[in-house]
Design a protein around this motif. Structure first.
Motif, mmCIF file in Angstrom:
data_model
loop_
_atom_site.group_PDB
_atom_site.id
_atom_site.type_symbol
_atom_site.label_atom_id
_atom_site.label_comp_id
_atom_site.label_asym_id
_atom_site.label_seq_id
_atom_site.Cartn_x
_atom_site.Cartn_y
_atom_site.Cartn_z
ATOM 1 N N UNK A 96 15.781 7.765 5.387
ATOM 2 C CA UNK A 96 14.500 7.058 5.342
ATOM 3 C C UNK A 96 14.721 5.557 5.202
ATOM 4 N N UNK A 97 13.818 4.801 5.838
ATOM 5 C CA UNK A 97 13.826 3.352 5.739
ATOM 6 C C UNK A 97 12.386 2.874 5.716
ATOM 7 N N UNK A 98 11.966 2.332 4.571
ATOM 8 C CA UNK A 98 10.552 2.040 4.354
ATOM 9 C C UNK A 98 9.746 3.320 4.616
ATOM 10 N N UNK A 99 8.727 3.291 5.459
ATOM 11 C CA UNK A 99 7.950 4.507 5.725
ATOM 12 C C UNK A 99 8.426 5.219 6.985
ATOM 13 N N UNK A 100 9.520 4.732 7.575
ATOM 14 C CA UNK A 100 10.079 5.334 8.796
ATOM 15 C C UNK A 100 11.444 5.940 8.489
ATOM 16 N N UNK A 101 12.208 6.223 9.528
ATOM 17 C CA UNK A 101 13.597 6.649 9.367
ATOM 18 C C UNK A 101 14.472 5.820 10.297
ATOM 19 N N UNK A 102 15.701 5.654 9.902
ATOM 20 C CA UNK A 102 16.670 4.983 10.744
ATOM 21 C C UNK A 102 17.828 5.928 11.017
ATOM 22 N N UNK A 103 18.452 5.739 12.155
ATOM 23 C CA UNK A 103 19.533 6.635 12.569
ATOM 24 C C UNK A 103 20.851 6.190 11.936
ATOM 25 N N UNK A 104 21.586 7.150 11.367
ATOM 26 C CA UNK A 104 22.843 6.844 10.699
ATOM 27 C C UNK A 104 23.893 7.878 11.077
ATOM 28 N N UNK A 105 25.119 7.610 10.643
ATOM 29 C CA UNK A 105 26.224 8.554 10.794
ATOM 30 C C UNK A 105 26.898 8.709 9.439
ATOM 31 N N UNK B 88 0.841 -1.192 0.000
ATOM 32 C CA UNK B 88 0.000 0.000 0.000
ATOM 33 C C UNK B 88 0.879 1.246 0.000
ATOM 34 N N UNK B 89 0.360 2.316 -0.565
ATOM 35 C CA UNK B 89 1.064 3.591 -0.484
ATOM 36 C C UNK B 89 0.686 4.274 0.822
ATOM 37 N N UNK B 90 1.713 4.670 1.555
ATOM 38 C CA UNK B 90 1.486 5.320 2.848
ATOM 39 C C UNK B 90 2.337 6.581 2.898
ATOM 40 N N UNK B 91 2.047 7.418 3.884
ATOM 41 C CA UNK B 91 2.846 8.625 4.063
ATOM 42 C C UNK B 91 4.264 8.251 4.491
ATOM 43 N N UNK B 92 5.232 8.878 3.870
ATOM 44 C CA UNK B 92 6.631 8.664 4.243
ATOM 45 C C UNK B 92 6.980 9.543 5.441
ATOM 46 N N UNK B 93 7.946 9.101 6.218
ATOM 47 C CA UNK B 93 8.388 9.882 7.373
ATOM 48 C C UNK B 93 8.915 11.240 6.917
ATOM 49 N N UNK B 94 8.775 12.214 7.783
ATOM 50 C CA UNK B 94 9.272 13.554 7.475
ATOM 51 C C UNK B 94 10.782 13.520 7.271
ATOM 52 N N UNK B 95 11.253 14.413 6.407
ATOM 53 C CA UNK B 95 12.686 14.498 6.140
ATOM 54 C C UNK B 95 13.364 15.246 7.280
#
Length: 419
Positions: free
Chosen positions: A385-394, A343-350
């Motif tokens: 961004x990761x899927x419809x969420x975000x993941x923490x990176x460096x 399904x298309x869902x809202x992506x996490x905010x940038x």
């Protein structure tokens, strides 16, 4: 199109963003320098089933094959599907890809592989490596060929093998989600009996393989060891996924799969000819060089982090992501062969200090941007961004990123009736 550098967004002043031309994927001098000494190049995606990312990955991998010595493409598939994909990519199979492999592989890689096959010459000679557990996370694809090998070299194990086959056949599904659901429906004693039989079979094969390591059938024992390890690891990973879907999962459990993949890639590197390289095409969360962290919690140590530890600068990771407001996402559960719909869902905010924010205003005049940064402390990156969420990176998580303005749902999803 211009390829001159633009200033990145003020939120991330140490980043630079250039227009990325899909027709000339390796035109950027810094990108060429980054991959110049790599034995393995990870090519990622921030979300599955995105049309733009699949096409871009095909363009990039084709360029890596043509201009950078890549002779093998490693995919998130098992050894059961790899020969079929290899034959299809070489034009040796007339069937549609989805007729050869499960619906999940067709959904994940169909457009990418179709684009790649169209771009490559007929005599390309590219190898396809299945470095993952079976995509279905079912055990039968490993136990069935294991039974065939052991019938030749270890007939005394036939009773143990047959009992294992009967137990493994009770786990059915076209994806991890579907197989985990099937496993959860089994009685506890059946679940445990399957694990015990696989452990017993693996221990026997390991022991006898060591005894016969110099015999003329040593190659068959090595194959049996690989299959027994795959079957037993799939079972353990299946338990981890079942726990995840039932809400009782342990943090870091999915690292089981990542270690398996990294070991397979490490073995493949050792077998490479001089100057030859591997493109590892998988999700960003698998190719990244630092732990996968969501909301401050480490969820896995990915294959990319293990490869970075093993290979150092000979492993490079290219992230692909997007700035679209929506993204394809898996919706569980569903009455499909793979146990989910798309399904298309809202992506996490940038995020202010995200990889996506590093594009600045460049994406206003281009479909795709290449974002580069130095891995030093002055480069401040906190998320992707990761899927419809975000993941923490460096800044050490990836070596470079390609950022796209849109993230349309791949046409393969509708063709497979998964939308």
């Amino acid at each position: 199109m211009s390829n001159h550098p633009h200033s990145a967004a003020s939120a991330a002043p140490s980043l630079t963003a250039n227009i990325w031309d899909e027709r000339r994927p390796l035109a950027d001098a810094r990108l060429r320098e980054i991959i110049s000494d790599a034995r393995v190049v990870g090519v990622g995606e921030s979300a599955h089933f995105v049309a733009e990312l699949n096409v871009a990955r095909a363009s990039l991998v084709e360029a890596l094959i043509r201009d950078a010595g890549v002779g093998s493409v490693a995919l998130e598939i098992g050894r059961d599907e790899a020969p079929l994909v290899h034959q299809w990519l070489a034009g040796e199979r007339p069937e549609e890809l989805q007729a050869l492999v499960g619906p999940l592989t067709a959904a994940l890689y169909g457009t990418f592989l179709d684009e790649l096959r169209q771009r490559l010459p007929q005599d390309h000679g590219i190898r396809v490596l299945g470095v993952d557990l079976p995509n279905s996370l079912s055990i039968e694809p490993s136990v069935a060929p294991l039974a065939g090998v052991l019938a030749t070299i270890d007939p005394d194990a036939s009773e143990l093998v047959q009992a294992t086959i009967e137990l493994a056949a009770q786990v059915k599904g076209g994806s991890a989600a579907a197989s985990a659901t099937s496993w959860l429906a089994l009685e506890r004693d059946v679940q445990d009996s399957l694990t015990v039989h696989l452990a017993r079979l693996r221990a026997r094969v390991d022991a006898l393989a060591a005894v016969h390591r110099t015999d003329e059938d040593a190659h068959l024992w090595r194959e049996a060891r690989d299959l027994a390890e795959t079957a037993a690891t799939t079972d353990v990973m299946l338990r981890a996924m079942a726990d995840l879907f039932s809400g009782t999962g342990r943090v870091d459990d999915t690292t089981i799969r990542e270690v398996y993949v990294a070991q397979r890639l490490g073995d493949a590197v050792h077998a490479l000819a001089d100057g030859e390289r591997i493109a590892y095409v998988a999700h960003n969360n698998h190719i990244q060089k630092t732990p996968v962290v969501f909301d401050g919690v480490v969820t896995a140590y990915p294959a990319g982090s293990l490869l970075a530890g093993l290979l150092g600068a000979a492993y490079r990771a290219i992230a692909l992501t997007h700035t679209d407001e929506q993204v394809p996402e898996m919706a569980f559960p569903a009455s499909t062969d793979v146990g989910f719909r798309v399904e298309r869902v809202d992506a996490a905010a940038i995020g202010e200090h995200s990889v996506e924010a590093g594009c600045g205003e460049v994406l206003q005049s281009a479909a795709a941007t290449i974002v580069l940064w130095d891995a030093g402390s002055r480069t401040h990156i906190t998320s992707i961004r990761s899927q419809s969420a975000t993941t923490e990176v460096t800044a050490a998580t990836f070596d470079v990123a390609l950022v796209f303005a849109s993230a349309a749902t791949d046409a393969a999803i509708a063709a497979l009736s998964l939308d």
